[in-house]
Structures are given as structure tokens and as C-alpha cells.
Design an enzyme around this catalytic site. Structure first.
Site, PDB file in Angstrom:
ATOM      1  N   HIS A  93       0.844  -1.202   0.000  1.00  0.00           N
ATOM      2  CA  HIS A  93       0.000   0.000   0.000  1.00  0.00           C
ATOM      3  C   HIS A  93       0.872   1.243   0.000  1.00  0.00           C
ATOM      4  CE1 HIS A  93       0.778  -0.697   4.289  1.00  0.00           C
ATOM      5  NE2 HIS A  93       0.435   0.543   4.544  1.00  0.00           N
TER       6      HIS A  93
ATOM      7  N   HIS B  16       6.564  -6.056  11.730  1.00  0.00           N
ATOM      8  CA  HIS B  16       5.886  -4.768  11.928  1.00  0.00           C
ATOM      9  C   HIS B  16       5.270  -4.685  13.328  1.00  0.00           C
ATOM     10  CE1 HIS B  16       3.294  -1.295  11.040  1.00  0.00           C
ATOM     11  NE2 HIS B  16       3.955  -1.148   9.889  1.00  0.00           N
TER      12      HIS B  16
ATOM     13  N   GLU C 119       1.529  -8.483   9.903  1.00  0.00           N
ATOM     14  CA  GLU C 119       1.853  -7.363  10.783  1.00  0.00           C
ATOM     15  C   GLU C 119       1.379  -7.678  12.197  1.00  0.00           C
ATOM     16  OE1 GLU C 119      -0.315  -4.231  11.861  1.00  0.00           O
ATOM     17  OE2 GLU C 119      -1.878  -4.270  10.326  1.00  0.00           O
TER      18      GLU C 119
END
Length: 642
Positions: free
Chosen positions: A67, A413, A202
Site C-alpha cells: 500500500h 511490523h 503485521e
């Protein structure tokens, strides 16, 4: 076979997401972000892991961007134009449209305001975007003859996608950032049960379970209203697209309902850009936005106006959405320095702030903060952290892992301690191995690849008959491939669907599983049967407790022994009664033959195909008292009759 995963960024950290995946002889790099907490060489991933001095293109088969957020794409022009990667870069259409705008804003702040050198130029951003190959949701894209990728909807922000990367039977899912809760303008993330060997997810909110969205929205609106009612100014740091639109829709609706006149501002230019892209990619929004778009565009705000820097000192209350979201630069930091000393004012941080940013220090409760440039700012305003982050919480992460059917999990993440907690929870509750490697640490996961095998129809009928099933019953993992003659089994065989036969492997065809007779005919071989025979003494099995009268029990005749053996086969060993053949002195189940010679001697014969059943019969009959007792006679039961 194995899959190797190495984080070049976002390993036990939030920022500069960049993961190197080696799968089936292919190398794929997912995301190429920058770190908002650093301004030195650490701001970009360590690409020297791929190659210290040589060209990068021959070493990578593809680059995928999940993204447009800068911590996922901010280093892309540096990687492609300054480090020389010239291969394909895959992303969705909205991501390709919005990426260059945010990259240019990032370049301006870094070069024109901070004076950084050795940075990519505007032309480099354009050249980088020319290498992009766009991907539709659920579209399978063949990178080459062996490597393919597929995008799934991730929520989070406009155009965000999760990607499945597949080589042969091996596959990896990389989630990027995603949200499992639908909001006012985007839907929730979704993936089918694709059962990847590894899911790389994530874990920003690895230990957080959020309260209800309505409760958070009500709290946000009441705090904003209370502050402006008391004459204060409200600063809401956001990123240009995503949470900004979510909170704008929320405030716009509330202002209309309450008929408020306090001005709401948004960073100049960004509202127009956001509207343009949300109109262009309306298909990526949620169903409510799509349904009402023709009547009213929810992104054309009536109460939210473009902001000019001269408004910062205007007297009276106001609300300002300013970028960026972590107060590390730009308009949000400029306004924060102006408004922070006044206790009437308020800053609401709706998202995650990376360690080292001004936003993280504000949330930590620092009352004096040194901002870039060396100035110290007193922090007297009210600080509120109302999480409207578009990241999945711990419950959402577990939900996606379960939904995908992943065999292994790698967390990225996120913060190390929180990853450790979630890793233990995943392994305990989902029974799946979980890893969370640091940057530069290699994580190698062994995989097993199912072998497609064709089975003849005759073979399947025999298996179904052996299981006591209808011959039309379908078995686990079986699909028809060749009309009536052949079917194919593609799933991993479990203990519940284990079968035996002859596996025929030829160099010019898929392996085939055949019945013994079929294999012998096809190979031109005479069939030989390996048979076994043993004699069993039934005296221990027939032994019963002595009667109260100490009478000796008469030896049973042959028919009685046959009856007791039939009972053993059906009731004790679970053989279907209809499958047991009976003669005057013998019982047969397939190749297993029990011949009764006298009351205490039985001969057991069988061939190798029924070795399991024969062994069970033999073991049972050698146990003392294993044959059922003789049925009671009328004279022994009716002792009270006259």
C-alpha cells in the site's frame, strides 16, 4: 524443501517494512519502506543484504508494494533508481496512483526543508513508477512460468492489499497492513482458506483488544466538542489518506447533527486530492459509500475547509486535521509547536506513533520536547490517544491466521515484547508454529509438497468397499480428472484416508495408484500372493470362571466355536456382519480364513493384503477368556420352576 524469510526492515520494529522471501528458487521482496524515527542511513532498509556492490535486478524476481504509506513504499525510488533495480514492481491501481504524490511530499520535506542530500529526485519518482505493473483484486498474475501472485482486499487504506506468492505447491501470504473491522469508508480484510505454508503478518497491536468502534467514536466526538466549547483548538495529526477521511466523515456528520459553526480545517490541497482518488476508486470503498455515492459523495465535505498557515494564530476555537500523523515533520509539527504551550488546546493522536518521533514522546507524557532544529517546546495542552488505527488488533490477527489456514506464522511490523506474547498465544490457541525474526535474521521453514496421484476407478471402488462405504462415496482430497477411468488425489493423505495399493511411477506421466491386479496386467507380470498360516490353541480363550457347583463345563462343539468366533469378528473387531462368510467348519472375511478342526484348535490363514485384520484376530484369540461365554441353557436359568 524450505521457504526462507529475512526482514530487511520491520523485524521486531515498526517502520521501513521490507521483507525478502526465497521460495521455490525465486526471490521476492515485499514492501520497500522508510523509517520515520531516523534521518540517517537507518531510514532505509539494509539493501546490502541482497548485494553489497553488484546489480540487484538479477537477484530478485519481483518487488511487491502492499500500500501507499511511506513506511511501506518510501524507499522505492531510492531502491529502483539509485540502487539500480530494474525488474517488475507490483501494486494495485490505487496504490500506483497515490504513491507518487506521497513520495513527492516526502522528498520536498526531506530535501527542500531539512536539506538532506543523496536523496531521490522528482524525476526518479516518475521513472520508478514506469516500472510498476498493476494488479486487480483476486487476479492471479504470472510473473514467470513458475512464480505467480494474487492480491486480496486488506482494508486499512484505499488500495491496500495482501499478496499470496506461489511457486508450484509452495506458497506464502504477506499481509502488509490490514484491518479486520469495517469502518465508515472501507470494508474489512478478507482472504480465502488458501492454506499457505507461511503467513507473514503485521503485529502492530499484538497485545491490544480494542473496545467497540461506537464507544471510541462517541469518546472522540465528546472530547472534540468539549475542547472547542471551552474556546480551545484541537489538532488531529493524520496521514493524508485513510484515517483522515474516516474522522472527517465522523466530524462532518456530528457537526451537521449538532448544527455547530466552529471551523474544521484540513491541510490545503489534500482534501481535493483525496476526493479525486476516492471518486476514481469508489469500488475499493465499503458498500454504504458505493450505494450512496450517486446521491451524495461522502467525501465532499460541507463543514471542512482547506487550511492556510495564517489561520494558526486565529483567535477562538478551531479543529485542524494536519499531516503527517506522527508529528515528525510538516504542518502537524508546525502547528503543534504553536498550540502546545496553551492548556486550553488539545492534540488527539488517532494512530500508532513510531518510537523516536515527536508523537511517541507526546504519548509518553513528556512535558518538554526537543523538536527537529533543537527547539524545546513546553507541552501543556491536553494529550489524547484515541485509537482509530486501521491496523488489526490481537483478535483480528488471530482471526486472519485462522481464516487463511496457514501452517506457519511469521510476525513483523511490531515491538519485540508484544510479538513474543502474541507468538505464544498463536501457538497455544491455533496450534501453529510462530516466529518473529529481527532485521537481518534468516527464518527458514521446512515445507512438504503434496504429490498429485491418479487413482483408477476400480481401485477407489475396492477402497470404498473395504471401508464399508457406498462405492459412489467421494474420498478426502479426490477430484475427477479423466472421465470415468481415472480420478486424482491432490490433498495430503491423513490417517483417516490412508489406502494401500501399487504406486506406478513412469517418467512420462503422473504417478498412479492401482489395484494389484491392474498393476500386474499393465506391467505384464504374473501375480504372486504371499500367504500365511498359523494354528491357534483355543483353550486359553475358552477358559471361563468355574461354576459355583464346581461342575466341569462340557467342551463346546464346532458350531458353538464358530458362533463365538463370529461374535469376536463382528462385536470385538468391528467387522461388518454382512462381510463374514460361513460354512460348516469355517469363517471367511476377504482372504482371512478361520477353520475350526475341533473344540480347541483353529487354523488361521490369510494373505499379505489382510495382514492387519489377521494380526488383530490372532492377538485377540491368544488372550485368556477372550471368547464370549457359552449362552445359558433353559435348565440352568429356570431353577425355581416346579
Amino acid at each position: 524443501m524450505s521457504i526462507r524469510v529475512v526482514p530487511l526492515g520491520a523485524g521486531q520494529d515498526v517502520g521501513r517494512s521490507c521483507i525478502l522471501i526465497s521460495i521455490g528458487g525465486k526471490n521476492v521482496m515485499v514492501d520497500c519502506g522508510m523509517h520515520m524515527g531516523y534521518s540517517d542511513h537507518r531510514k532505509f532498509p539494509d539493501f546490502s543484504y541482497i548485494s553489497k556492490t553488484g546489480p540487484l535486478t538479477p537477484l530478485l524476481d519481483a518487488v511487491i508494494i502492499s500500500h501507499f504509506h511511506l513506511d511501506h513504499c518510501g524507499a522505492l525510488p531510492y531502491f529502483s533508481e539509485m540502487r539500480g533495480y530494474d525488474g517488475p514492481i507490483y501494486m494495485t491501481y490505487p496504490t500506483k496512483a497515490i504513491c507518487p504524490i506521497l513520495l513527492e511530499d516526502y522528498r520536498k520535506i526531506s530535501v527542500e526543508r531539512k536539506g538532506e542530500t543523496n536523496f531521490f529526485t522528482s524525476q526518479m519518482i516518475k521513472d520508478c513508477m514506469r516500472k510498476v505493473v498493476t494488479v486487480d483484486l483476486h487476479q492471479t498474475v504470472k510473473v514467470d512460468d513458475e512464480l505467480e501472485i494474487k492480491a486480496y482486499y486488506a482494508g486499512h487504506v484505499l488500495g491496500a492489499a495482501m499478496f499470496q506468492i506461489k511457486v508450484g505447491e509452495q506458497s506464502v501470504v504477506y499481509t502488509g497492513d490490514y484491518n479486520m473491522t469495517p469502518d465508515r469508508h472501507l470494508g474489512s480484510a478478507w482472504i480465502d482458506k488458501c492454506r499457505p505454508d507461511v503467513i507473514i503478518t503485521e503485529s502492530t497491536y499484538a497485545t491490544t483488544i480494542r473496545d467497540s468502534k461506537r464507544c471510541r467514536e462517541r469518546n472522540f466526538l465528546s472530547k472534540v466538542h468539549e475542547c472547542v466549547a471551552n474556546g480551545g483548538k484541537v489538532l488531529i495529526p493524520v496521514f493524508a489518506l485513510g484515517r483522515a477521511q474516516e474522522l472527517c466523515i465522523l466530524l462532518e456528520t456530528y457537526w451537521e447533527r449538532k448544527n455547530l459553526t466552529v471551523p474544521i480545517y484540513f491541510s490545503a490541497g489534500l482534501t481535493a486530492k483525496a476526493n479525486h482518488y476516492y471518486k476514481l476508486f469508489i469500488g475499493w470503498t465499503n458498500q454504504k459509500i458505493k450505494d450512496t455515492f450517486v446521491e451524495r459523495n461522502m467525501f465532499e465535505f460541507r463543514h471542512i475547509l482547506p487550511f492556510d498557515r495564517s489561520y494558526v494564530d486565529n483567535p477562538g476555537p478551531q479543529v485542524l486535521f494536519a499531516t503527517p500523523g506522527m508529528l515528525h515533520a510538516g504542518l502537524s509539527l508546525f502547528v503543534f509547536k504553536k498550540w502546545a504551550p496553551d492548556p486550553k488546546n488539545m492534540v488527539i493522536l488517532p494512530g500508532y506513533c513510531v518510537a523516536g518521533t515527536v508523537g511517541s514522546k507526546v504519548l509518553a507524557g513528556h512535558k518538554s520536547i526537543e523538536v527537529p532544529g533543537g527547539m524545546k517546546i513546553p507541552v501543556n495542552l491536553s494529550v489524547q490517544h484515541l485509537s482509530f488505527s486501521a491496523h488489526a488488533d490481537a483478535k483480528g490477527i488471530m482471526q486472519l491466521i485462522s481464516q487463511s489456514g496457514a501452517k506457519n506464522v511469521i510476525l513483523v511490523h511490531g515491538e519485540r515484547k508484544k510479538m513474543g506474547f502474541l507468538s505464544g498465544k498463536i501457538e497455544k490457541e491455533l496450534g501453529v508454529k510462530c516466529y518473529f525474526p529481527a532485521n537481518g535474521q534468516s527464518c527458514e521453514i521446512a515445507t512438504s509438497s503434496p504429490l498429485p496421484i491418479c487413482m483408477s476407478r476400480k481401485f477407489l471402488k475396492r477402497v470404498a468397499a473395504d471401508d464399508g462405504a457406498d462405492t459412489g462415496t467421494s474420498l478426502p482430497g479426490v477430484e475427477r480428472t479423466g472421465g470415468d477411468s481415472e480420478v486424482s488425489a491432490k490433498s495430503t493423505v491423513s490417517a483417516k484416508s490412508a489406502v494401500s495399493g501399487v504406486l506406478l511411477v513412469r517418467a512420462d506421466a503422473d504417478p498412479r495408484l492401482l489395484d494389484t491386479d491392474e498393476a500386474a496386467r499393465e506391467l505384464g507380470l504374473a501375480r504372486h500372493t504371499l500367504a500365511f498360516e498359523t494354528e491357534l490353541n483355543l483353550k486359553p480363550a475358552l477358559a471361563t470362571r468355574a461354576r459355583a457347583s464346581d461342575e466341569e463345563e462340557a467342551a463346546p462343539d464346532v458350531l458353538e466355536v464358530l458362533g463365538r468366533l463370529h461374535h469376536v469378528l463382528v462385536d470385538a473387531l468391528g467387522v461388518d456382519a454382512g462381510a463374514v462368510g460361513c460354512t460348516e467348519s469355517a469363517l471367511r472375511v476377504r482372504s482371512v480364513l478361520l477353520t475350526v478342526h475341533d473344540a480347541a484348535r483353529v487354523v488361521l490363514a490369510w494373505d499379505y493384503s489382510d495382514d492387519t485384520l489377521a494380526t488383530a484376530v490372532c492377538d485377540h484369540l491368544q488372550a485368556p477368556g477372550s471368547l464370549p461365554p457359552r449362552p445359558a441353557t433353559a435348565s440352568s436359568t429356570n431353577t425355581s420352576s416346579d
